[in-house]
Design an enzyme around this catalytic site. Structure first.
Site: not given
Ligand SMILES: *Cc1c(COP(=O)(O)O)cnc(C)c1O
Length: 428
Positions: A240, A282-284, A325, A352
């Site tokens: 997050g 868990e950064p994405g 969003y 479209c």
């Molecule tokens: C989406 C998600 C993440 C990564 O979230 P980011 O906002 O991209 O950092 C980590 N853990 C879980 C379980 C997720 O669903």
């Protein structure tokens, strides 16, 4: 060198567009490497073992998984497809964490067969499925349980909530049920229970959200310990962490958020008399978002009563976030970087849908047909959420590093898109 033309890691976007065509997802590879290495270095503690998991749903392909492996991070996957990508890229399976609220029996079997290290269990029925698979497996597997800690973060605000109806995980208020699930899992010797996982939102700007999350989780763990004798070795706090999209965004510096999390874990662990010795995040988005941009060719322009539109050769098919969003982005005319921004325009795609707007009411220099438009910070949830709407092929993805361009995902051709069409009678 013409400074009016933007360069990405030593390559001009004009060269990129001429060679690789548009639309094009362009990653500055050094920026991905920098984020991976920063997370690895900053999320360290003398009090805990630590682990950083890259949430591969933000952007997953073989080259990306290989980078994650190089920097010693672990990997979070949420489907058989993401797991397969990790497997094909040679990622160490013991460092894979499998998430999801509705993993199929086949996906769970696949995970066990591949030797995935940890399954994050979402619900009671999933416990039954995993137990039934593991009874005949002859291997062992770790589990964590996803709980909902009553903290929700929505970008700039977080709320401590009594909201207990999330589709993900199980509310920490349901203590007996959680204990029953854990006992079910550990009723067979080859499943171990490591601890709890939670993920409270995305694009979080307020580190107090994590403080609240850790506080709630530790109090919950204390109850589980006292009431049921359940102890945890690990705590997984989810992702997050925010990225910078526009001037309105002020992400928490990585160093700050890592320190806050680790300090809070230490304090809460002591206050609650807990024994967990490992903390994970868990950064994405924050690993890949800012490293990626999308390069478009400008086509026609149109003046309406109140707006001037610039049309580009992609749109919601390569970036659904504005339509989905109202996500906001910054952009430039990438071959007019030094020119004055004199026009207010709206950048729209070619799909479209009236909602196919990429950037609304932005000041740009006067653009000409065939100019290049770049939208920044599209590295997360861009390619991974792309579709073939209107049968637009998905753009190619390139990694640029110190003057060298690597295509890491090919552009989809018309033939590729039709390759799955068929006409076969099946015996039912
Ligand atoms: C989406 C998600 C993440 C990564 O979230 P980011 O906002 O991209 O950092 C980590 N853990 C879980 C379980 C997720 O669903």
């Amino acid at each position: 060198m013409n400074k009016n033309v933007l360069e990405i890691s030593g390559v001009s976007v004009e060269q990129l567009a001429a060679t690789c065509k548009t639309p094009l997802y362009v990653y500055d590879e050094n920026k991905i490497r920098q984020q991976l290495s920063m997370y690895h270095e900053l999320f360290q503690s003398k009090d805990f073992d630590t682990e950083v998991l890259y949430a591969s749903k933000a952007f997953s392909c073989k080259a990306m998984v290989e980078l994650v492996k190089t920097y010693g991070l672990s990997l979070d996957v949420v489907s058989g497809g993401e797991l397969f990508t990790a497997y094909q890229a040679g990622f160490p399976m013991e460092r894979v964490y499998f998430h999801g609220n509705n993993k199929s029996y086949e996906e769970l079997e696949m995970a066990v067969k591949y030797g995935v290290g940890t399954i994050i269990i979402d619900n009671d029925m999933e416990c039954d499925a995993l137990v039934s698979i593991m009874k005949n497996a002859g291997t062992s597997i770790k589990t964590m349980l996803r709980v909902n800690p009553g903290v929700e973060a929505h970008t700039h605000k977080y709320i401590v909530t009594a909201h207990v109806d999330s589709k993900f995980g199980i509310s920490i208020l349901r203590e007996q049920e959680i204990a029953d699930m854990i006992h079910k899992l550990t009723s067979i010797p080859n499943i171990t229970f490591e601890g709890f996982h939670s993920h409270i939102g995305s694009q979080i700007f307020d580190k107090e959200a994590y403080v609240a999350e850790i506080g709630n989780l530790c109090e919950f763990m204390k109850i589980m310990q006292e009431r049921f004798g359940i102890t945890c070795s690990s705590l997984n706090l989810g992702g997050g962490f925010a990225a910078y999209y526009t001037q309105a965004d002020h992400p928490i510096p990585l160093q700050d958020v890592c320190k806050t999390i680790l300090d809070t874990c230490k304090a809460q662990k002591e206050a609650c008399g807990l024994s967990f010795h490992k903390v994970m995040i868990e950064p994405g988005r924050s690993i890949v978002a800012e490293a990626g941009s999308t390069l478009y060719r400008i086509g026609y322009q149109k003046q309406t009563e109140n707006k001037k539109y610039l049309f580009v050769d992609g749109g919601m098919s390569d970036n659904i976030r504005p339509a989905l969003y109202q996500a906001e982005y910054a952009c430039d005319i990438a071959n007019r970087m030094n020119e004055e921004k004199t026009e207010k325009v709206t950048v729209a795609g070619k799909c479209c849908e009236s909602g196919d707007i990429l950037v609304e009411d932005v000041m740009l220099p006067e653009a000409k047909q065939n100019d290049l438009l770049i939208i920044y910070t599209t590295g997360a949830y861009g390619y991974s959420m792309a579709s073939n709407y209107n049968k637009l092929g998905k753009p190619a993805v390139v990694f640029v590093k110190d003057g060298v361009v690597r295509v890491v995902v090919k552009r989809e051709s018309y033939q590729d898109m039709n390759a799955m069409d068929c006409d076969e009678v099946v015996n039912v």
